[in-house]
Scaffold this motif. Structure first.
Motif, PDB file in Angstrom:
ATOM      1  N   LEU A   1      48.371  37.813  40.863  1.00  0.00           N
ATOM      2  CA  LEU A   1      47.411  36.824  41.345  1.00  0.00           C
ATOM      3  C   LEU A   1      46.143  37.479  41.869  1.00  0.00           C
ATOM      4  O   LEU A   1      45.052  36.885  41.788  1.00  0.00           O
ATOM      5  CB  LEU A   1      48.047  35.961  42.434  1.00  0.00           C
ATOM      6  N   GLN A   2      46.240  38.682  42.424  1.00  0.00           N
ATOM      7  CA  GLN A   2      45.068  39.345  42.969  1.00  0.00           C
ATOM      8  C   GLN A   2      44.040  39.635  41.887  1.00  0.00           C
ATOM      9  O   GLN A   2      42.856  39.785  42.176  1.00  0.00           O
ATOM     10  CB  GLN A   2      45.477  40.642  43.667  1.00  0.00           C
ATOM     11  N   ASN A   3      44.475  39.711  40.642  1.00  0.00           N
ATOM     12  CA  ASN A   3      43.551  39.985  39.554  1.00  0.00           C
ATOM     13  C   ASN A   3      42.937  38.735  38.942  1.00  0.00           C
ATOM     14  O   ASN A   3      42.179  38.829  37.970  1.00  0.00           O
ATOM     15  CB  ASN A   3      44.257  40.812  38.472  1.00  0.00           C
ATOM     16  N   LEU A   4      43.246  37.557  39.481  1.00  0.00           N
ATOM     17  CA  LEU A   4      42.507  36.360  39.099  1.00  0.00           C
ATOM     18  C   LEU A   4      41.072  36.485  39.615  1.00  0.00           C
ATOM     19  O   LEU A   4      40.840  37.004  40.708  1.00  0.00           O
ATOM     20  CB  LEU A   4      43.156  35.112  39.692  1.00  0.00           C
ATOM     21  N   THR A   5      40.118  36.006  38.844  1.00  0.00           N
ATOM     22  CA  THR A   5      38.721  36.157  39.253  1.00  0.00           C
ATOM     23  C   THR A   5      38.392  35.333  40.492  1.00  0.00           C
ATOM     24  O   THR A   5      37.433  35.645  41.204  1.00  0.00           O
ATOM     25  CB  THR A   5      37.784  35.752  38.104  1.00  0.00           C
ATOM     26  N   SER A   6      39.170  34.293  40.769  1.00  0.00           N
ATOM     27  CA  SER A   6      38.911  33.463  41.952  1.00  0.00           C
ATOM     28  C   SER A   6      39.598  34.002  43.200  1.00  0.00           C
ATOM     29  O   SER A   6      39.442  33.433  44.286  1.00  0.00           O
ATOM     30  CB  SER A   6      39.384  32.028  41.696  1.00  0.00           C
ATOM     31  N   ALA A   7      40.348  35.106  43.077  1.00  0.00           N
ATOM     32  CA  ALA A   7      41.035  35.684  44.230  1.00  0.00           C
ATOM     33  C   ALA A   7      40.053  36.422  45.120  1.00  0.00           C
ATOM     34  O   ALA A   7      39.134  37.092  44.636  1.00  0.00           O
ATOM     35  CB  ALA A   7      42.147  36.626  43.770  1.00  0.00           C
ATOM     36  N   GLY A   8      40.243  36.311  46.420  1.00  0.00           N
ATOM     37  CA  GLY A   8      39.385  37.000  47.378  1.00  0.00           C
ATOM     38  C   GLY A   8      39.977  38.332  47.791  1.00  0.00           C
ATOM     39  O   GLY A   8      40.921  38.845  47.186  1.00  0.00           O
ATOM     40  N   SER A   9      39.421  38.906  48.841  1.00  0.00           N
ATOM     41  CA  SER A   9      39.904  40.193  49.342  1.00  0.00           C
ATOM     42  C   SER A   9      41.357  40.069  49.785  1.00  0.00           C
ATOM     43  O   SER A   9      41.749  39.060  50.375  1.00  0.00           O
ATOM     44  CB  SER A   9      39.060  40.655  50.528  1.00  0.00           C
ATOM     45  N   PRO A  10      42.165  41.081  49.515  1.00  0.00           N
ATOM     46  CA  PRO A  10      43.578  40.998  49.919  1.00  0.00           C
ATOM     47  C   PRO A  10      43.720  40.990  51.436  1.00  0.00           C
ATOM     48  O   PRO A  10      43.059  41.750  52.138  1.00  0.00           O
ATOM     49  CB  PRO A  10      44.192  42.262  49.310  1.00  0.00           C
TER      50      PRO A  10
END
Length: 959
Positions: free
Chosen positions: A81-90
């Protein structure tokens, strides 16, 4: 992406589940499947509660399929999910080695950079359990059990309640699986570290009235040391800058120890260190501490934490009748995470524990001596264990009234998280005070012992038994003389006890839902969904007694404990207005509203309106307006007081960018003219932000109220008939978050007090006579506001099959045009300040992927693009735009370029029902730029970037 108890008892739980379900599994195998066993074929899609056979909602939803997951080289849901373009900073990235507390070690997802606590995670439409901080740990979900992941990029509070402000992640698990499947994954960084392994087994069968799927998974990732990456190997100076700024990122609290002695030029008092192997009692054996003897703490720190997971997931259904079904999900997960940071920078003045003048090791007999010593021999290690027990069970059914179908379900969802954190490496202050006190050489035993010949103290490692082991903190690292920490297990056992924090959270939800069609309209059926939910949350996190009493070098903390409950009612209407008319193949509206009544703060109502319009075949226009909220968490309301060594920039220091040294507020605080901010060891800072030598305190607020939000989206989906297989999506979004619960940061308080002159903000700041800040308290408050806006543009194209094979292209983009947070100008007025391009708020994130298949072969290539970023300039570091003015005040920045990471995988299907794949994530071993502001990290690097090339091999066997 497609758009559309006891240790033995706990360890035996996975086996017990499997054995208990074995008879049901065997029965399912014996039964012959029927073609149409039931009428329970209508589904509930993410973003709507109305069950229908086929529906496309008006909300933007990304779907990550199992096939797409298998084409990637990631072993956790969070990494996918972190590699989705809509994902923010972890949130709490694996590069944040200094993070502490209950949530460290978990994996969390943040949509739109609105915060992980504002993204709701569901499993099969039911809430995942939360920590006392309100975070949902994705490491609980085994990848082997996943069929697909739906991501609703829109506010969902009207349908799902609290926390669904930024969006909803709904993990759909595998059901009706028939057969056996085993997978193995092995990988590591090309640097030879960070080994990764994952093994899973899924078994299932489908009978005429039942199905059962059982999935086991084991995964482990080894930690990576900061010393093994160029951006962190030289301290926090960064790759390429070590020669220009030697030792500037190192700590003056050295592992060689130092004391204030007259060893400087002309006998001046200065910090002096003992010559290795020399007599510590002779002042002539000490020389001035030089920067090359400073501690590079990164040599002992993990730049990426290690993690180990063991999971069992069971899904079963049984059709009691053709119209009534029993469903259940059972889950057990054990996650163990390893952290390591450098040995503690012990400073005797901070704890009132000098080396006694009566110590056998003292170079100043009869006079107590201040010293500093990095406890290098005992790095601080923490093992965080989280055990999750989850069951979601209930009945669902359907009935018909005339021509109208209705679906119902009732059920319960119970989730329990148990957290144990074991740590070692912080010194007991009680033991340290005794070990630094009077000591003498006992000729009978041939060793130095605590006390004196006239009043001896028993030699031993049990402080509680009145025993003692003497300590010479001035013995350099590696010098194994008496009293040294080097090769002295007795002293290490005496000074460094084991610390244990414990926690537990319980989430219980009971729900009843009804959906169906009221009656037919000219354009279609009028759909309705109504439901009721009762949910209770309780939790506690109990730090070790040493932390609660402040009797160790660890961060002080007190117990977090609390509970709340709520009742919720919702209704949703699907209203078709036009159908099969010119310029209106479809026009439908959806209205939803949810009433929530909380036991702690009262009630709130949140509604949502959306529409779908198809002016022609192949073209969809959609839009939504939604209200959202996030209720304060247990930790927000009832959290204990915690301590931390904050990194900040003191505006009263002359070394700070935009210094106000000498203004009225700084003068009133007693800050001397020309004052330079002091860091660890009370040494003047040379880089900013600079870490304080003193602990600051922060805490909760029982008077917090819910956060509120308004979300708007509008978009089009176009599938042109003349280009078969082409889908284009364009969506605009806008989020406005108000009343946000935020930590009142050190930098914000200092700016308000000294730059803006707000005297009310100065009350919690305590300074010493030399000007440095010795104490601050900063708590939580509903002070925050945020607005973000942007566009998502996605293209999917399945090309016609050719003699070269089948090609599929996916191009996903998220463009952030606005990301403004609440701040104040130089006159104290509230303003919204743009943050696009800072930290992890990239203006553009883009993933371009190509998949190829031909016969037994397939290949996948993905390029992950991050646009350029910038950070505030700090002294003695590069600064590309030193004269920049923002909001009427100087705001120098350093601009950094864009970054692209490439992932590749090649796979082959083998004749014996197997598939083998080899691949590399970050195939070209790209590293991002040095970032001195350390966004989402404790190192000069963005915590969401790859830290090297991962090469891997995967094998799948089907039976």
């Amino acid at each position: 992406m497609t758009h559309r108890h006891t240790a033995m008892q706990r360890g035996l739980l996975p086996v017990s589940i499997a054995l208990a379900l074995a008879p049901a599994f065997a029965g399912a195998q014996e039964a012959a499947p029927a073609e149409n066993a039931t009428t329970l074929d209508r589904i509930e899609v993410t973003g709507s509660r109305i069950r229908q056979s086929d529906i496309e909602t008006a909300q933007p939803v990304i779907q990550v399929t199992r096939q797409q997951i298998q084409q990637q080289g990631f072993t956790s849901v969070a990494d996918i999910l972190q590699n989705l373009t809509s994902a923010g900073s972890p949130a709490i990235s694996r590069a944040q080695a200094l993070a502490s507390g209950e949530d460290v070690g978990g994996y969390y997802i943040d949509i739109r950079n609105l915060g992980a606590q504002r993204t709701l995670v569901l499993v099969n439409g039911k809430r995942l359990g939360i920590s006392t901080s309100g975070l949902q740990d994705l490491s609980q979900i085994p990848v082997s059990a996943i069929e697909r992941i739906d991501v609703l990029k829109d506010g969902g509070s009207a349908l799902y309640g609290s926390d669904a402000i930024a969006g909803v992640v709904n993990v759909i698990t595998r059901t009706n699986f028939d057969g056996i499947e085993a997978n193995a994954y092995l990988g590591q960084y090309s640097q030879g570290d960070g080994e990764k392994q994952s093994y899973d087994l899924t078994m299932g069968n489908v009978g005429d009235r039942s199905s059962l799927t059982v999935s086991f998974e084991y995964a482990k990732e080894e930690p990576v040391f900061a010393k093994d990456r160029p951006f962190s190997a030289y301290g926090n100076v960064g790759s390429g800058y070590a020669d220009d700024y030697p030792f500037s990122g190192w700590s003056p609290v050295s592992q060689n120890g130092s004391a204030l002695l007259p060893c400087g030029p002309g006998g001046a008092l200065t910090w002096c260190t003992l010559t290795p192997g020399a007599d510590p009692t002779n002042p002539a054996n000490y020389t001035p501490l030089t920067p090359d003897q400073y501690a590079n703490s990164n040599e002992q720190m993990y730049v990426q934490t290690g993690i180990e997971r063991q999971s069992v997931f069971v899904n079963g259904t049984f059709d009691i009748t053709d119209n009534v079904r029993f469903k259940a999900d059972l889950q057990y997960n054990k996650r163990t995470t390893q952290q390591q940071i450098a040995g503690y920078p012990f400073q005797s003045a901070a704890f009132g524990t000098p080396l006694s003048g009566d110590s056998f090791f003292s170079p100043t007999p009869g006079e107590d001596l201040s010293f500093r010593r990095r406890l290098w021999e005992m790095p601080r290690r923490t093992e965080s264990k989280l055990e999750t027990f989850r069951v979601a069970a209930g009945f669902e059914g359907s009935f018909q009234i005339g021509e109208n179908y209705w679906d119902w379900d009732i059920g319960a969802n119970i989730n329990r998280n148990e957290n144990i954190k074991n740590s070692r490496g912080d010194a007991s202050l009680l033991a340290a005070e005794q070990a630094l006190g009077a000591s003498w050489f006992n000729p009978a035993t041939g060793r130095v012992e605590c006390g004196s010949a006239a009043d001896p103290i028993s030699y031993g490692t049990n402080f509680g038994n009145g025993e003692c082991v003497p300590w010479n903190p001035l013995a350099p690292f590696g010098d194994a003389q008496q009293g040294s920490l080097t090769n002295n297990p007795d002293l290490i056992a005496y000074l460094f006890p084991q610390y244990t924090d414990t926690g537990r959270t319980n989430s219980k939800t009971y729900s009843a839902n009804l959906s169906g069609t009221l009656f037919a309209l000219p354009a279609g059926d009028l759909g309705l969904a109504v439901g009721y939910e009762h949910r209770s949350e309780d939790g506690r996190f109990v730090p070790d007694a040493f932390a609660q009493t402040g009797l160790s070098t660890g961060l002080p903390a007190t117990t977090t404990a609390g509970a709340y409950s709520l009742d919720e009612y919702y209704a949703e209407l699907e209203i078709p207005v036009l159908a099969d008319m010119p310029f209106a193949k479809e026009l439908a509206f959806n209205i939803a509203s949810r009433y929530s009544d909380y036991s702690n703060f009262g009630n709130t109502t949140n509604s949502k309106f959306s529409f779908r319009w198809r002016p022609m075949d192949g073209l969809l226009v959609r839009g939504t307006y939604a209200e959202g909220f996030r209720a304060p968490s247990i930790n927000d309301l009832y959290g204990g007081i915690g301590g931390s060594f904050e990194s900040y920039t003191d505006p009263c220091g002359v070394g700070a960018t935009n210094s106000v040294n000498g203004n009225a507020a700084c003068n009133a605080a007693g800050v001397p003219l020309g004052y330079v901010q002091l860091g660890q060891g009370l040494v003047p800072c040379t880089g900013y932000p600079c870490q304080t030598p003193d602990q600051f305190l922060s805490g909760s607020n029982p008077n917090l109220t819910p956060e509120t939000a308004k979300t708007k989206t509008a978009g089009i989906v176009w599938s042109p008939k003349w280009v078969e297989g082409l889908d284009i999506e364009l969506d605009w979004y806008n989020y406005q978050l108000d009343n946000a619960i935020i930590s009142d940061s050190v930098d914000r308080i200092l700016s308000d007090c000294y730059v803006l002159g707000d005297a009310s903000r100065c009350a919690g700041i305590t300074r010493a006579a030399d000007g440095h800040i010795t104490n601050m308290f900063f708590g939580l408050a509903n002070l925050g506001a945020l607005e973000t806006e942007g566009w998502d543009f996605n293209v999917g194209y399945k090309l016609p099959e050719t003699s070269f094979g089948k090609f599929t292209i996916n191009w996903d983009n998220s463009y952030t045009s606005k990301y403004d947070t609440l701040s104040q100008d130089d006159e104290g007025n509230n303003i919204m300040v743009g943050q696009v391009g800072t930290g992890g708020v990239f203006r553009l994130r883009s993933n371009f992927g190509v998949n190829w298949t031909k016969g037994i072969w397939s290949a996948n290539w993905t390029a992950r693009y991050y646009s350029g970023i910038y950070e505030s300039c700090v002294p003695n570091r590069p600064c590309s735009d030193p004269d920049r003015i923002a909001n009427g005040v100087p705001d120098a920045i350093n601009r950094l370029g864009s970054n692209t990471f490439h992932d590749v995988q090649v796979a082959a299907k083998l004749p014996w029902e197997a598939t083998v794949a080899v691949g590399a994530n970050n195939a070209f071993n790209h590293l991002g730029p040095t970032m001195f502001t350390q966004p989402s990290s404790n190192f000069p690097y963005y915590g969401g970037f790859d830290i090297g090339r991962v090469v891997y091999v995967k094998y799948q066997q089907r039976f």
